[in-house]
Write an enzyme that holds these catalytic residues in place. Structure first.
Site, PDB file in Angstrom:
ATOM      1  N   ASP A  30      -9.873 -12.346  48.869  1.00  0.00           N
ATOM      2  CA  ASP A  30      -9.698 -10.901  48.974  1.00  0.00           C
ATOM      3  C   ASP A  30      -9.474 -10.550  50.434  1.00  0.00           C
ATOM      4  O   ASP A  30     -10.064 -11.147  51.332  1.00  0.00           O
ATOM      5  CB  ASP A  30     -10.905 -10.147  48.421  1.00  0.00           C
ATOM      6  CG  ASP A  30     -10.529  -8.733  48.009  1.00  0.00           C
ATOM      7  OD1 ASP A  30     -10.384  -8.482  46.792  1.00  0.00           O
ATOM      8  OD2 ASP A  30     -10.333  -7.873  48.908  1.00  0.00           O
ATOM      9  N   THR A  86      -2.685  -2.229  41.071  1.00  0.00           N
ATOM     10  CA  THR A  86      -1.349  -1.630  40.893  1.00  0.00           C
ATOM     11  C   THR A  86      -1.555  -0.146  40.567  1.00  0.00           C
ATOM     12  O   THR A  86      -1.294   0.292  39.450  1.00  0.00           O
ATOM     13  CB  THR A  86      -0.568  -2.318  39.745  1.00  0.00           C
ATOM     14  OG1 THR A  86      -1.428  -2.415  38.581  1.00  0.00           O
ATOM     15  CG2 THR A  86      -0.122  -3.696  40.133  1.00  0.00           C
ATOM     16  N   THR A 122      -1.528  -5.683  36.035  1.00  0.00           N
ATOM     17  CA  THR A 122      -0.659  -4.991  35.089  1.00  0.00           C
ATOM     18  C   THR A 122       0.570  -4.504  35.854  1.00  0.00           C
ATOM     19  O   THR A 122       0.453  -3.668  36.750  1.00  0.00           O
ATOM     20  CB  THR A 122      -1.418  -3.800  34.468  1.00  0.00           C
ATOM     21  OG1 THR A 122      -2.593  -4.308  33.844  1.00  0.00           O
ATOM     22  CG2 THR A 122      -0.559  -3.071  33.455  1.00  0.00           C
ATOM     23  N   ARG A 154     -12.111  -5.382  29.093  1.00  0.00           N
ATOM     24  CA  ARG A 154     -12.602  -4.004  29.264  1.00  0.00           C
ATOM     25  C   ARG A 154     -13.767  -4.019  30.233  1.00  0.00           C
ATOM     26  O   ARG A 154     -14.662  -4.861  30.121  1.00  0.00           O
ATOM     27  CB  ARG A 154     -13.155  -3.447  27.947  1.00  0.00           C
ATOM     28  CG  ARG A 154     -12.153  -3.222  26.862  1.00  0.00           C
ATOM     29  CD  ARG A 154     -12.885  -3.080  25.526  1.00  0.00           C
ATOM     30  NE  ARG A 154     -13.669  -4.269  25.228  1.00  0.00           N
ATOM     31  CZ  ARG A 154     -14.650  -4.345  24.323  1.00  0.00           C
ATOM     32  NH1 ARG A 154     -14.985  -3.281  23.634  1.00  0.00           N
ATOM     33  NH2 ARG A 154     -15.309  -5.467  24.098  1.00  0.00           N
ATOM     34  N   LYS A 207       1.409  -5.639  27.606  1.00  0.00           N
ATOM     35  CA  LYS A 207       0.206  -5.035  28.180  1.00  0.00           C
ATOM     36  C   LYS A 207       0.308  -3.503  28.169  1.00  0.00           C
ATOM     37  O   LYS A 207      -0.618  -2.797  27.781  1.00  0.00           O
ATOM     38  CB  LYS A 207       0.008  -5.558  29.614  1.00  0.00           C
ATOM     39  CG  LYS A 207      -1.065  -4.870  30.405  1.00  0.00           C
ATOM     40  CD  LYS A 207      -2.457  -5.105  29.853  1.00  0.00           C
ATOM     41  CE  LYS A 207      -3.469  -4.239  30.582  1.00  0.00           C
ATOM     42  NZ  LYS A 207      -4.803  -4.345  30.016  1.00  0.00           N
ATOM     43  N   PHE A 252     -11.612   3.025  18.981  1.00  0.00           N
ATOM     44  CA  PHE A 252     -10.832   4.019  19.744  1.00  0.00           C
ATOM     45  C   PHE A 252     -10.588   5.295  18.934  1.00  0.00           C
ATOM     46  O   PHE A 252      -9.586   5.956  19.079  1.00  0.00           O
ATOM     47  CB  PHE A 252      -9.517   3.414  20.260  1.00  0.00           C
ATOM     48  CG  PHE A 252      -9.776   2.467  21.406  1.00  0.00           C
ATOM     49  CD1 PHE A 252      -9.586   2.868  22.708  1.00  0.00           C
ATOM     50  CD2 PHE A 252     -10.248   1.188  21.166  1.00  0.00           C
ATOM     51  CE1 PHE A 252      -9.873   2.019  23.764  1.00  0.00           C
ATOM     52  CE2 PHE A 252     -10.543   0.327  22.211  1.00  0.00           C
ATOM     53  CZ  PHE A 252     -10.354   0.749  23.518  1.00  0.00           C
ATOM     54  N   CYS A 263      -7.274   2.117  34.184  1.00  0.00           N
ATOM     55  CA  CYS A 263      -6.088   1.559  33.509  1.00  0.00           C
ATOM     56  C   CYS A 263      -5.272   2.573  32.710  1.00  0.00           C
ATOM     57  O   CYS A 263      -4.099   2.781  33.017  1.00  0.00           O
ATOM     58  CB  CYS A 263      -6.514   0.411  32.595  1.00  0.00           C
ATOM     59  SG  CYS A 263      -7.103  -1.004  33.523  1.00  0.00           S
TER      60      CYS A 263
HETATM   61  N1  NAD Z   1     -10.098  -2.907  35.838  1.00  0.00           N
HETATM   62  C1  NAD Z   1      -9.779  -3.241  34.606  1.00  0.00           C
HETATM   63  O1  NAD Z   1     -10.536  -3.044  33.654  1.00  0.00           O
HETATM   64  C2  NAD Z   1      -8.463  -3.920  34.319  1.00  0.00           C
HETATM   65  C3  NAD Z   1      -8.255  -4.498  33.055  1.00  0.00           C
HETATM   66  C4  NAD Z   1      -7.036  -5.150  32.809  1.00  0.00           C
HETATM   67  C5  NAD Z   1      -6.057  -5.174  33.795  1.00  0.00           C
HETATM   68  N2  NAD Z   1      -6.282  -4.581  35.004  1.00  0.00           N
HETATM   69  C6  NAD Z   1      -5.242  -4.678  36.026  1.00  0.00           C
HETATM   70  O2  NAD Z   1      -5.612  -5.688  36.946  1.00  0.00           O
HETATM   71  C7  NAD Z   1      -5.163  -5.335  38.275  1.00  0.00           C
HETATM   72  C8  NAD Z   1      -6.338  -5.326  39.228  1.00  0.00           C
HETATM   73  O3  NAD Z   1      -7.210  -4.289  38.835  1.00  0.00           O
HETATM   74  P1  NAD Z   1      -8.685  -4.168  39.405  1.00  0.00           P
HETATM   75  O4  NAD Z   1      -9.349  -3.085  38.644  1.00  0.00           O
HETATM   76  O5  NAD Z   1      -9.281  -5.524  39.444  1.00  0.00           O
HETATM   77  O6  NAD Z   1      -8.360  -3.686  40.905  1.00  0.00           O
HETATM   78  P2  NAD Z   1      -9.362  -3.585  42.150  1.00  0.00           P
HETATM   79  O7  NAD Z   1      -8.834  -2.505  42.978  1.00  0.00           O
HETATM   80  O8  NAD Z   1     -10.771  -3.529  41.637  1.00  0.00           O
HETATM   81  O9  NAD Z   1      -9.192  -4.980  42.891  1.00  0.00           O
HETATM   82  C9  NAD Z   1      -8.058  -5.376  43.593  1.00  0.00           C
HETATM   83  C10 NAD Z   1      -8.498  -6.248  44.756  1.00  0.00           C
HETATM   84  O10 NAD Z   1      -7.361  -6.875  45.333  1.00  0.00           O
HETATM   85  C11 NAD Z   1      -7.564  -6.956  46.746  1.00  0.00           C
HETATM   86  N3  NAD Z   1      -6.255  -7.194  47.382  1.00  0.00           N
HETATM   87  C12 NAD Z   1      -5.194  -6.369  47.437  1.00  0.00           C
HETATM   88  N4  NAD Z   1      -4.164  -6.975  48.053  1.00  0.00           N
HETATM   89  C13 NAD Z   1      -4.581  -8.208  48.386  1.00  0.00           C
HETATM   90  C14 NAD Z   1      -3.967  -9.323  49.052  1.00  0.00           C
HETATM   91  N5  NAD Z   1      -2.705  -9.274  49.467  1.00  0.00           N
HETATM   92  N6  NAD Z   1      -4.702 -10.427  49.245  1.00  0.00           N
HETATM   93  C15 NAD Z   1      -5.979 -10.487  48.824  1.00  0.00           C
HETATM   94  N7  NAD Z   1      -6.601  -9.481  48.197  1.00  0.00           N
HETATM   95  C16 NAD Z   1      -5.912  -8.343  47.970  1.00  0.00           C
HETATM   96  C17 NAD Z   1      -8.249  -5.652  47.089  1.00  0.00           C
HETATM   97  O11 NAD Z   1      -8.935  -5.743  48.315  1.00  0.00           O
HETATM   98  C18 NAD Z   1      -9.177  -5.475  45.888  1.00  0.00           C
HETATM   99  O12 NAD Z   1     -10.457  -6.033  46.128  1.00  0.00           O
HETATM  100  C19 NAD Z   1      -4.465  -3.991  38.124  1.00  0.00           C
HETATM  101  O13 NAD Z   1      -3.099  -4.205  37.948  1.00  0.00           O
HETATM  102  C20 NAD Z   1      -5.069  -3.433  36.851  1.00  0.00           C
HETATM  103  O14 NAD Z   1      -4.217  -2.537  36.210  1.00  0.00           O
HETATM  104  C21 NAD Z   1      -7.466  -3.973  35.298  1.00  0.00           C
END
Ligand code: NAD
Length: 446
Positions: A30, A86, A122, A154, A207, A252, A263
């Protein structure tokens, strides 16, 4: 397998820990040094049930590590997962892919040997093509295959979802990449999780289609709830009546304050934009987005109405701020719009959430935060259940009633329908649920 996970947020951290638990060797990277330092000190940057123990055990076993620097882990990896955020792009609502493309550029320079770069974030259809272009341009000699593997976990049930998924979707047309991905998920064959191998674009769209469908299901029952209130029906029973139909299913179908979270709001919006750009607007999803957006603020009006038409000078207590229970995630939580609506109408808002208050404080500084549910209710004119944490399901209604304002029957607005209207009325509350007409409450109270 050696795996590098780029991004240690909800998805990267949970996926990395679970993959390590399968026996793979995982390095989570990270770019936020504080996050990595906190993980290395055994502190989780997010609240997710069971995650701290899972991480600790796999770190202890030497299968899971956290770093800020990417090159070494990527060079050694068989598969590099991109799990960065994203979010919605300011201005047009399309997915902001800058984090994904930055990660692709950083990965490109570090690749060594055959590597599958897997987009777990995503991402809109065609993003995999762009990731591949970026990598090939930056490192023309790299032996790389770019695949899509969207994540369906989830928050609040993330570990169980990752370990026992309904399906795993892998988007690749490359046999070598498919073999690596099958090896990554081999431990799940024991649980007979179906692996659906598609082309990359199909996986990316799957997705969004899943999230849009679920968001539509929630929005559908929310509109039916509004109709129930007008015509004297009970949405709980309507939901049960349709949910028992196997073609529909019961999930749901819980009426509430509208969907939120990290999301559904951003993904539905991004899908709408993708479809418009493709010249095939998704009218249904556009409507879902619009209906849900206005619903959150409408919940503030619902509270105001339940309070007799005005909340000016009144104290409104909110239980639950996160967008759902068992997470500390406040992203796009309905509570944000509800609090703003109530404060705009002159109310004093007090709130309690078991895990979300640290994040909430930063987003809603003018709220008075309480230590627990009863302290939150003290002297309040109305109590609003916004998020259905288990801790709120069996509150001592008698104590709550006595704690609240000494005026006439205090108002209980149950935006998750977790209380029985009749028993709330018996305890002296003026009860207001979602999609439960006054007539029904009166009937069941008698
Ligand atoms: N949160 C959910 O429940 C969930 C479920 C399914 C899919 N997603 C998808 O998964 C993806 C991530 O979501 P999230 O909730 O985990 O996001 P988040 O914001 O919690 O985590 C993203 C992490 O990536 C790090 N990061 C960004 N750019 C980086 C780089 N170049 N190098 C290293 N680290 C980097 C950030 O510091 C952050 O800690 C999104 O596209 C989201 O839509 C999320």
């Amino acid at each position: 397998m050696r795996i590098a996970m780029i991004g240690a947020g909800y998805v990267g951290l949970v996926s990395g820990a679970c993959l390590a638990d399968f026996g793979h060797s995982v390095v989570c990277i990270d770019r936020e040094p504080e996050k990595v330092a906190s993980l290395n000190a055994g502190r989780m940057p997010i609240y997710e049930p069971g995650l701290d123990a899972l991480v600790a055990e796999n770190v202890r076993q030497g299968r899971l590590a956290f770093h800020t620097s990417l090159p070494e882990a990527v060079a050694e990896a068989d598969a590099v997962f991109i799990a960065v955020g994203t979010p919605s792009r300011r201005g047009d609502g399309f997915a902001d892919l800058s984090f994904v493309f930055d990660a692709a550029r950083e990965i490109a320079g570090a690749l060594s040997g055959f590597t599958v770069v897997v987009t777990k974030s995503t991402v809109p259809v065609g993003t995999g093509d762009e990731v591949e272009r970026i990598i090939r341009e930056a490192n023309p000699g790299a032996d790389v295959s770019v695949a899509s593997n969207p994540e369906f976990l989830r928050e609040g049930a993330a570990i169980a979802d990752f370990k026992r998924p309904d399906r795993i979707v892998v988007g690749t047309g490359d046999a070598r990449a498919e073999a690596v991905m099958r090896e990554v998920y081999r431990p799940l064959y024991l649980n007979q999780a179906p692996i659906l191998v598609t082309d990359r674009r199909t996986a990316e769209l799957t997705k969004y289609a899943a999230n849009a469908f679920l968001a539509a299901k929630i929005t559908f029952i929310n509109e039916i709830a509004d109709l129930c209130e007008q015509v004297g029906a009970d949405v709980q029973q309507v939901a049960r009546g349709i949910g028992l139909d196997k073609r529909i299913g019961p999930k749901f179908l819980h009426a509430g304050p509208g969907y939120g979270g990290s999301c559904f709001p951003k993904d539905t919006l991004a899908l709408v934009k993708t479809a418009q750009d493709a010249g095939t607007p998704l009218r249904l999803v556009e409507t879902v987005v619009a209906v849900n957006e206005q619903r959150k603020r409408a919940m503030a009006r619902k509270v105001i109405k339940a309070c007799g038409g005005s909340v000016r000078g009144k104290t409104i207590a909110l239980l639950g701020l996160t967008f759902k229970p068992d997470t500390d995630d406040m992203r796009d939580a309905p509570s944000l719009a509800i609090v703003a609506g109530l404060q705009d109408a002159g109310a004093k808002v007090r709130a309690y959430d078991p895990e979300g208050m640290d994040h909430a404080r930063a987003l809603m500084p003018a709220v008075d935060y309480a230590e627990n549910a009863y302290a939150c209710a003290e002297g309040a004119d109305a109590l609003v259940i916004v998020t259905e944490w288990n801790a709120f399901r069996a509150l001592d209604l008698d104590r709550l009633r006595r704690t609240m304002s000494s005026g006439s029957a205090p108002v209980l607005v149950d935006l998750r329908n977790i209380y029985d209207p009749a028993s709330a009325a018996r305890y002296g509350f003026t009860y207001c649920g979602v999609g439960r007409s006054k007539e029904n409450a009166a009937v069941s109270a008698s």
